[in-house]
Motif scaffolding. Structure first.
Motif, mmCIF file in Angstrom:
data_model
loop_
_atom_site.group_PDB
_atom_site.id
_atom_site.type_symbol
_atom_site.label_atom_id
_atom_site.label_comp_id
_atom_site.label_asym_id
_atom_site.label_seq_id
_atom_site.Cartn_x
_atom_site.Cartn_y
_atom_site.Cartn_z
ATOM 1 N N MET A 1 73.453 -54.246 -7.909
ATOM 2 C CA MET A 1 74.528 -54.779 -8.752
ATOM 3 C C MET A 1 75.266 -55.944 -8.091
ATOM 4 O O MET A 1 75.690 -56.884 -8.758
ATOM 5 C CB MET A 1 75.524 -53.677 -9.115
ATOM 6 N N THR A 2 75.390 -55.881 -6.767
ATOM 7 C CA THR A 2 76.149 -56.932 -6.079
ATOM 8 C C THR A 2 75.255 -58.061 -5.571
ATOM 9 O O THR A 2 75.713 -58.915 -4.812
ATOM 10 C CB THR A 2 76.961 -56.311 -4.923
ATOM 11 N N HIS B 1 83.007 -46.257 -6.129
ATOM 12 C CA HIS B 1 81.713 -46.406 -5.462
ATOM 13 C C HIS B 1 81.621 -45.398 -4.312
ATOM 14 O O HIS B 1 82.509 -45.325 -3.465
ATOM 15 C CB HIS B 1 81.620 -47.837 -4.930
HETATM 16 C C1 LIG Z 1 84.525 -49.242 -2.209
HETATM 17 C C2 LIG Z 1 83.577 -50.298 -2.747
HETATM 18 N N1 LIG Z 1 82.819 -51.001 -1.892
HETATM 19 C C3 LIG Z 1 81.950 -51.919 -2.358
HETATM 20 C C4 LIG Z 1 81.855 -52.164 -3.697
HETATM 21 C C5 LIG Z 1 80.905 -53.222 -4.214
HETATM 22 N N2 LIG Z 1 79.716 -52.625 -4.759
HETATM 23 C C6 LIG Z 1 79.600 -52.385 -6.091
HETATM 24 S S1 LIG Z 1 78.121 -51.723 -6.487
HETATM 25 C C7 LIG Z 1 77.613 -51.793 -4.868
HETATM 26 C C8 LIG Z 1 76.256 -51.349 -4.417
HETATM 27 C C9 LIG Z 1 75.327 -50.968 -5.491
HETATM 28 O O1 LIG Z 1 74.116 -50.517 -4.931
HETATM 29 P P1 LIG Z 1 73.538 -49.104 -5.287
HETATM 30 O O2 LIG Z 1 74.561 -48.049 -5.153
HETATM 31 O O3 LIG Z 1 72.289 -48.916 -4.494
HETATM 32 O O4 LIG Z 1 73.230 -49.212 -6.829
HETATM 33 P P2 LIG Z 1 72.293 -50.209 -7.646
HETATM 34 O O5 LIG Z 1 73.207 -51.285 -8.177
HETATM 35 O O6 LIG Z 1 71.264 -50.729 -6.693
HETATM 36 O O7 LIG Z 1 71.731 -49.339 -8.698
HETATM 37 C C10 LIG Z 1 78.601 -52.325 -4.040
HETATM 38 C C11 LIG Z 1 78.443 -52.524 -2.587
HETATM 39 C C12 LIG Z 1 82.682 -51.413 -4.576
HETATM 40 N N3 LIG Z 1 82.619 -51.556 -5.903
HETATM 41 N N4 LIG Z 1 83.533 -50.479 -4.066
#
Ligand SMILES: Cc1ncc(C[n+]2csc(CCOP(=O)(O)OP(=O)(O)O)c2C)c(N)n1
Length: 278
Positions: A138-139, A80
């Motif tokens: 996603m979270t 991520h």
């Molecule tokens: C280092 C780390 N921190 C936090 C997470 C948890 N995490 C997974 S996806 C996500 C955020 C997703 O949001 P975004 O990038 O805006 O994508 P979207 O799902 O909205 O398309 C987080 C905080 C992780 N997988 N790895």
């Protein structure tokens, strides 16, 4: 017509169809975005500008980043926030590759913000498509750096007190060669801008404003996919030559889409060749 041919979609050759259906919720805009990108890529491949064997997709973690899981190309699904860092390594290791990053606003502009800034400053030869749904989808709907002020999310139950980050304005302040914004309600612009980006060197950035009825829509009272799509459609306006002020995102006043930046600064690979002489 033979039964097999009825089941073949024109974009199937770009997709890992065995991984479909996707995990996306009904009304999610990510599929629209990927479809438009693939149509542009298909055109460029047919024109002979791009070798399909020299394409690498990179995504971090998140719903948007997961698009790379569905494409029938070399792809890396990395940590991520680290997609741009990984993509930088790929293109420096093999400058012949076309490297495409797809990610969410959290992935690209939040945890990956530092990589984003410096890739744009260095004009690294990659395309970054950031799908903005204003939340960590996603979270489960935590506040993102792009969440507008006042919006109640799972981590800002009293309303978001923070001013949002504007990714287009950030890129305009740096040394990138291309910056555009489209919306899932205008897929032809996603396609046109991605097509354009595929023909340019250096750092190219496209923000796609997306629907997310299941997570963001729930926060702003637009839980119904059709309603959220129609509300976004009403607010999105195309402008031929938008200014930096037009980049502001205001749900009430409207969201300007268009090409905010196009220039021909030396790309990072060209700068490197200048130093190393090859
Ligand atoms: C280092 C780390 N921190 C936090 C997470 C948890 N995490 C997974 S996806 C996500 C955020 C997703 O949001 P975004 O990038 O805006 O994508 P979207 O799902 O909205 O398309 C987080 C905080 C992780 N997988 N790895």
């Amino acid at each position: 017509m033979a039964v097999e041919s009825i089941n073949i979609h024109p974009l199937d050759k770009h997709l890992r169809v065995d991984r479909i259906p996707t995990l996306y919720c009904p009304g999610c805009g990510i599929g629209i975005t990927l479809g438009a990108m693939l149509r542009a890529l298909d055109k460029r491949i047919n024109e002979g500008l791009i070798d399909p064997n020299k394409i690498v997709w990179v995504g971090g973690i998140g719903c948007s980043a997961r698009t790379v899981f569905y494409v029938r190309y070399d792809a890396a699904h990395v940590l991520h926030g680290r997609a741009i860092a990984f993509a930088t390594g790929v293109v420096l290791a093999n400058p012949e590759l076309l490297v495409i990053v797809v990610g969410g606003d959290g992935d690209i502009a939040g945890i990956g913000g530092n990589h984003f800034i410096h890739a744009a400053r260095r004009n690294i030869d990659i395309i970054v498509v950031m799908i903005t749904n204003f939340v960590y989808a996603m979270t489960g709907g935590q506040v993102a750096p792009t969440t507008p002020r006042g919006v109640k999310t799972t981590t800002t139950p009293m309303g978001n007190p923070e001013p949002p980050l504007n990714a287009i304005k950030l890129v305009l302040a740096l040394n990138a060669n291309y910056a555009a914004r489209a919306s899932v309600t205008t897929p032809h612009y996603i396609e046109n801008f991605f097509y354009k980006a595929l023909g340019i060197k250096g750092f190219r950035f496209i923000e796609v404003i997306s629907t997310c009825p299941e997570i963001y829509g729930r926060h702003i009272g637009l839980r119904d996919p059709v309603e959220m799509y129609n509300e976004l459609k009403k607010r999105v306006k195309y402008k031929p030559k938008p200014s930096i002020e037009d980049a502001d995102i205001d749900w009430e006043k409207g969201i300007i889409i268009g090409e905010f930046l196009e220039r021909n600064n030396p790309s990072y690979l060209e700068l490197l060749r200048g130093v190393y002489g090859k």
